[in-house]
Structure formats: C-alpha cells, structure tokens
Design an enzyme around this catalytic site. Structure first.
Site, PDB file in Angstrom:
ATOM      1  N   CYS A  83       3.904  -9.291  24.704  1.00  0.00           N
ATOM      2  CA  CYS A  83       2.638 -10.356  24.949  1.00  0.00           C
ATOM      3  C   CYS A  83       2.760 -11.577  24.375  1.00  0.00           C
ATOM      4  O   CYS A  83       2.921 -12.533  24.765  1.00  0.00           O
ATOM      5  CB  CYS A  83       1.376  -9.477  24.821  1.00  0.00           C
ATOM      6  SG  CYS A  83       1.615  -7.899  25.525  1.00  0.00           S
ATOM      7  N   TYR A 119       8.317  -3.138  17.284  1.00  0.00           N
ATOM      8  CA  TYR A 119       7.790  -4.635  16.928  1.00  0.00           C
ATOM      9  C   TYR A 119       6.493  -4.493  16.078  1.00  0.00           C
ATOM     10  O   TYR A 119       6.107  -5.481  15.749  1.00  0.00           O
ATOM     11  CB  TYR A 119       7.601  -5.123  18.250  1.00  0.00           C
ATOM     12  CG  TYR A 119       6.375  -4.920  18.798  1.00  0.00           C
ATOM     13  CD1 TYR A 119       5.012  -5.489  18.783  1.00  0.00           C
ATOM     14  CD2 TYR A 119       6.159  -3.883  19.974  1.00  0.00           C
ATOM     15  CE1 TYR A 119       3.912  -5.507  19.532  1.00  0.00           C
ATOM     16  CE2 TYR A 119       5.031  -3.528  20.742  1.00  0.00           C
ATOM     17  CZ  TYR A 119       3.812  -4.406  20.368  1.00  0.00           C
ATOM     18  OH  TYR A 119       2.790  -4.184  21.010  1.00  0.00           O
ATOM     19  N   LYS A 120       5.877  -3.092  16.037  1.00  0.00           N
ATOM     20  CA  LYS A 120       4.762  -3.061  15.154  1.00  0.00           C
ATOM     21  C   LYS A 120       4.417  -1.634  14.591  1.00  0.00           C
ATOM     22  O   LYS A 120       5.298  -0.914  15.116  1.00  0.00           O
ATOM     23  CB  LYS A 120       3.597  -3.704  15.660  1.00  0.00           C
ATOM     24  CG  LYS A 120       2.883  -3.054  16.910  1.00  0.00           C
ATOM     25  CD  LYS A 120       1.710  -3.650  17.349  1.00  0.00           C
ATOM     26  CE  LYS A 120       1.216  -2.963  18.554  1.00  0.00           C
ATOM     27  NZ  LYS A 120      -0.280  -3.401  18.775  1.00  0.00           N
ATOM     28  N   THR A 160       6.110  -8.697  33.844  1.00  0.00           N
ATOM     29  CA  THR A 160       6.483 -10.190  34.091  1.00  0.00           C
ATOM     30  C   THR A 160       7.118 -10.932  32.912  1.00  0.00           C
ATOM     31  O   THR A 160       6.430 -11.402  32.210  1.00  0.00           O
ATOM     32  CB  THR A 160       5.109 -10.854  34.253  1.00  0.00           C
ATOM     33  OG1 THR A 160       4.098 -10.527  33.435  1.00  0.00           O
ATOM     34  CG2 THR A 160       4.650 -10.822  35.811  1.00  0.00           C
ATOM     35  N   ASN A 216      -3.681 -14.268  24.337  1.00  0.00           N
ATOM     36  CA  ASN A 216      -2.599 -14.039  23.630  1.00  0.00           C
ATOM     37  C   ASN A 216      -2.162 -15.164  22.730  1.00  0.00           C
ATOM     38  O   ASN A 216      -1.459 -15.266  21.712  1.00  0.00           O
ATOM     39  CB  ASN A 216      -1.346 -13.438  24.478  1.00  0.00           C
ATOM     40  CG  ASN A 216      -1.632 -11.833  24.519  1.00  0.00           C
ATOM     41  OD1 ASN A 216      -2.544 -11.339  23.901  1.00  0.00           O
ATOM     42  ND2 ASN A 216      -1.152 -11.533  25.715  1.00  0.00           N
ATOM     43  N   LYS A 243      -6.332 -14.815  30.256  1.00  0.00           N
ATOM     44  CA  LYS A 243      -5.383 -13.653  29.712  1.00  0.00           C
ATOM     45  C   LYS A 243      -4.358 -14.442  28.868  1.00  0.00           C
ATOM     46  O   LYS A 243      -3.989 -13.928  27.636  1.00  0.00           O
ATOM     47  CB  LYS A 243      -4.593 -12.943  30.834  1.00  0.00           C
ATOM     48  CG  LYS A 243      -3.493 -12.366  30.410  1.00  0.00           C
ATOM     49  CD  LYS A 243      -3.994 -10.929  29.642  1.00  0.00           C
ATOM     50  CE  LYS A 243      -2.882 -10.387  29.084  1.00  0.00           C
ATOM     51  NZ  LYS A 243      -3.039  -9.277  28.242  1.00  0.00           N
ATOM     52  N   ARG A 246     -16.643 -18.678   7.511  1.00  0.00           N
ATOM     53  CA  ARG A 246     -16.339 -18.974   8.860  1.00  0.00           C
ATOM     54  C   ARG A 246     -14.463 -19.229   9.049  1.00  0.00           C
ATOM     55  O   ARG A 246     -13.920 -19.802   9.694  1.00  0.00           O
ATOM     56  CB  ARG A 246     -16.798 -20.351   9.200  1.00  0.00           C
ATOM     57  CG  ARG A 246     -18.145 -20.300   9.721  1.00  0.00           C
ATOM     58  CD  ARG A 246     -18.774 -21.899   9.977  1.00  0.00           C
ATOM     59  NE  ARG A 246     -18.944 -22.614   8.610  1.00  0.00           N
ATOM     60  CZ  ARG A 246     -20.071 -22.220   7.837  1.00  0.00           C
ATOM     61  NH1 ARG A 246     -20.791 -21.091   7.866  1.00  0.00           N
ATOM     62  NH2 ARG A 246     -20.044 -22.701   6.737  1.00  0.00           N
TER      63      ARG A 246
END
Ligand code: SAJ
Length: 406
Positions: free
Chosen positions: A255, A314-315, A80, A205, A201, A241
């Site tokens: 994503c 990309y990574k 998508t 991301n 979802k 925190r």
C-alpha cells in the site's frame, strides 16, 4: 446474497465479517488451491482474530468457490499492482473480475470495487467494460467504490471500527451499500462520489509515505552529523502541533510503498514532494546496507556469513513479505557484495529461511552482528539474548550498551 470476488488480504476478512453479521455471502477466487484450503476449514494467512472470525462465518453458512455467482451485489477486492516503469496502476485484475461479473450478473446488480485504484481508474477502465457488455451504467448496473482502510496486524478490529468511504454515481445507491457495510462497521460511513473516493484512498497512504520519508530523511541528516534522531523526534513531538513518525529500514507492504506512485505516474510534473518521498523511502534498504558494511569494518568482520538479519516481513507481527525492506536489502546486497548474510524470521517458514534458522537461539549462535530489521514481539521479548552480540537496531527497540542505530 453478496458475491465477494478475490479472497486475499482484504476480500477474505471482508467476506467473513459480512457473513458473521448475518449477510449471505459467497466468496469467489480463481485460485482453486486457495478455495480448497478455505473449504478444508483453514485460513490462508495469519492475522489476529482471523481464525475465530472464519469459524463464525462458516457457522453462518459462508461458501467458497471458483465460480462467479448470479446475484444482485458484487464486491471486487482483487489486487491492483503498479507498473514499475510507468508508475501507473495496473487495473488488469479489476478489469478481468468485472468482465467475469458481467457474464453472469442480472440487470439491476450493484458492483462495488474495493481494490485500491488511482483517481479515474473507474472512468478509464471499469465503465468501458460494463458498456461493452451492453449494460447501461446507472440503469442496468450500479457502480460503487468502497476502498478498504484496514491495517495488517489489526485487520479484524479495524474492519469493525474504522470510518469508511463509499463513492457512488447515485447517492441512493451509495446509501444502499452503506446499509450493507453498516451490518458490521461501527465507524462513520461517508457517502460521496466515485472520483473523490478513489482519490481519498490514495491520498491517505501518500500522507503516511511522505511523513515516513520525512522521518527517514531526518535519520540520514542526524547520522551525518552524529545526532540522536529518536531523541530529537521525541522532543519535537512534545510540541502540540508536531507528530513526526519513526524512521525505519524502508517502507514495505503493498500500500504505502505502492499507492503514492499512482499519483507520481498520473501527475509527474505536479507530484514532486511525493516523488522525492518515495525515492527517499526506497533508498532506505541501501542506506542500511551501507551502515552494515561500516559496522562490519569497525568490528573487523569480513565474512558476511557472520551477519544476521532479524526479520523478513514488511512489518512487525505479520507474515507478509511483500515489498519488504529486508528482501530489497538482500537483492541489493547480491548486486554489490558476495552473498552470505544470514536471515531469520519467526513468521516465515518457507525456503527463504534455511532450515537451521527456524529457531532464534540457533540463528544467534552462528552470527556476531545482528541487524534488527523488524520489531516482532518475539525479539522485543528476547532482547537480553542479544547480550554479547554486536547489534545494529534499525527499529530503536534495543537499549543494550553499544547498540548501533540508523
Ligand atoms: N513505517 C515506518 N515508520 C513509521 C510507520 C511505518 O517506517 O513510523 C513502515 C512500516 O515498517 C512498513 C510500512 O511503513 O514497512 C507500512 O506500514 P504501515 O503499518 O504504516 O501501513 P500498511 O502498509 O500495513 O497499511 C496501510 C494503512 N494506511 C495508512 O495508515 C494510511 C492501512 O490503513 C491501509 O488500509 C493499507 O495501507 C492499505 O491497504 O492501503
């Protein structure tokens, strides 16, 4: 039998996982070359544990074809993309797949959409396709959204262990699909409605994109006033925190660099923090490029051919170049400066890397300035080979004296 539609980064591992856990699976993809490769016994991308899973699934009888099957359960996992101008999700592949399913499916079938979609995509694009084909949703066809959550590089483990969300119009159908996923998934499976599942979802991301943007913005602030962003983040993260992510040369993948735009596209007047965050992340390759120019100047390097970018994916430790910061940087460089930066990536063997650089040593021989764009294990294990080079490390993995950081 389950017919998995779309055998890409998500569909293939999902199909293999189900098949190797005793589910009868047929995988369908319109790309004949891909189907032929799978039928020849080969996987189509590199991923830890995927080949082993593939062999198990083949032993269990998984089939691959270009044909849609007549069956009671379909899982749609097609891409998508988003429209770069409107920033909205482009549901064309999902729509085409559902149309094709409608041509073959019997009444009573369940259609599960796994592809990432923005809230209301099912209402706006998928429901009409089903109705137009004369089916009544809830009676003739059951609709479910079960977004995937797995991370490239650790897909097989995460498929088995991550919690999952299943959105269904009808809770009983949700429970039925839950049983199917529970055949392999050891995590908790939450059943909810479709819009909630769609939204969770994208929000997951977006959460990560906004937090990476915060780290990237800190990197820029610290660079401006010569502070050590990594040490600052390290100390801040000792607070119970606070958990700041790491700055980097940009955000790639299909994503985190894409999904948050769906919210900006759908809610332009409301999604302000998200909009700014995405712009911050998208601006990082240019920020890196500016730093490269500064470092070249400082070291009297005038020839871009003496500069090498380490890493094109990309990574780290994946062979996926989609939306990669290095590719974005190279594109930008072509606009601003003479071409010529050298590139090398151990995971990429196509024409992007000139043949002489299929080897780290040869790549290093020809350059003075190394820019670490991706922290592949290969470079971490060979950091001492950078001794004597000028190093610009955008990933904070090199502690050699004089290393430039973001
Ligand atoms: N990155 C940073 N700093 C960080 C962490 C990541 O700059 O601290 C960069 C990476 O280098 C990379 C990009 O962000 O370029 C995205 O990488 P990632 O490893 O964070 O995520 P993806 O895109 O590979 O996978 C994400 C995951 N989503 C979340 O963690 C919320 C995965 O669980 C999803 O299934 C996947 O998106 C998806 O398909 O939606």
């Amino acid at each position: 039998m389950v017919n998995v539609i779309g055998l890409g980064y998500i569909g293939l591992p999902t199909a293999l996982m189900m098949a190797s856990h005793g589910v009868e699976v047929v995988g369908t993809d319109y790309n004949k070359k891909l189907v032929d490769t799978l039928n020849a016994g080969k996987t189509t991308f590199k991923e830890k544990g995927l080949d082993e899973l593939f062999n198990e699934a083949v032993k269990s009888g998984i089939k691959f074809t270009t044909e849609y099957q007549v069956t009671d359960t379909y899982i749609v996992s097609v891409p998508t993309p988003y429209d770069k101008f409107s920033k909205k999700v482009d549901a064309c592949y999902v729509v085409d797949a559902v149309k094709a399913v409608m041509n073959v499916c019997p009444k009573g079938a369940t259609v599960v959409i796994e592809s990432t979609i923005s809230p209301r995509t099912i209402d706006k694009f998928v429901r009409p396709v089903i109705s137009e084909n004369g089916f009544e949703i809830g009676k003739d066809i059951n609709l479910v959204h079960a977004p995937e959550r797995i991370i490239p590089g650790n897909m097989v483990y995460e498929l088995l262990h991550n919690n999952r969300t299943i959105g269904a119009d009808d809770a009983a159908i949700g429970e039925k699909v839950k049983v199917l996923y529970a055949s392999f998934c050891q995590g908790e499976i939450v059943v909810t409605d479709i819009r909630t599942a769609e939204m969770t979802k994208v929000v997951e991301n977006t959460f990560r994109a906004v937090n990476i943007a915060f780290a990237n913005e800190l990197a820029k602030i610290c660079r401006h006033d010569n502070m050590d962003v990594y040490e600052i983040i390290r100390i801040c993260n000792m607070h119970p925190r606070v958990n700041i992510l790491q700055p980097g040369p940009g955000v790639g993948g299909h994503c985190i660099s894409v999904d948050p735009w769906f919210l900006v596209g759908d809610y332009p007047r409301l999604a302000k923090v998200i909009d700014e965050s995405m712009k911050t992340n998208d601006g990082m390759p240019d920020f890196v490029l500016e730093r490269i120019y500064e470092i070249m100047k400082e070291n009297n390097i005038s020839d871009p051919g003496r500069v090498g970018l380490y890493g094109l994916t990309y990574k780290e430790n994946v062979d996926d170049m989609r939306e990669s910061p290095t590719l974005q940087l190279l594109e930008s460089q072509e606009k601003h400066l003479a071409k010529g930066l050298k590139v090398y990536d151990p995971f990429i063997c196509d024409d992007v890397v000139p043949k002489q650089y299929h080897d780290l040593d040869k790549f290093l021989e020809d350059i003075d300035l190394v820019v670490i764009m991706v922290k592949h294990n290969e470079i971490k294990e060979n950091i001492d080979k950078l001794n004597g080079k000028i190093v610009f490390d955008t990933q904070n993995i090199c502690n050699l004296n004089g290393t430039y950081k973001l």
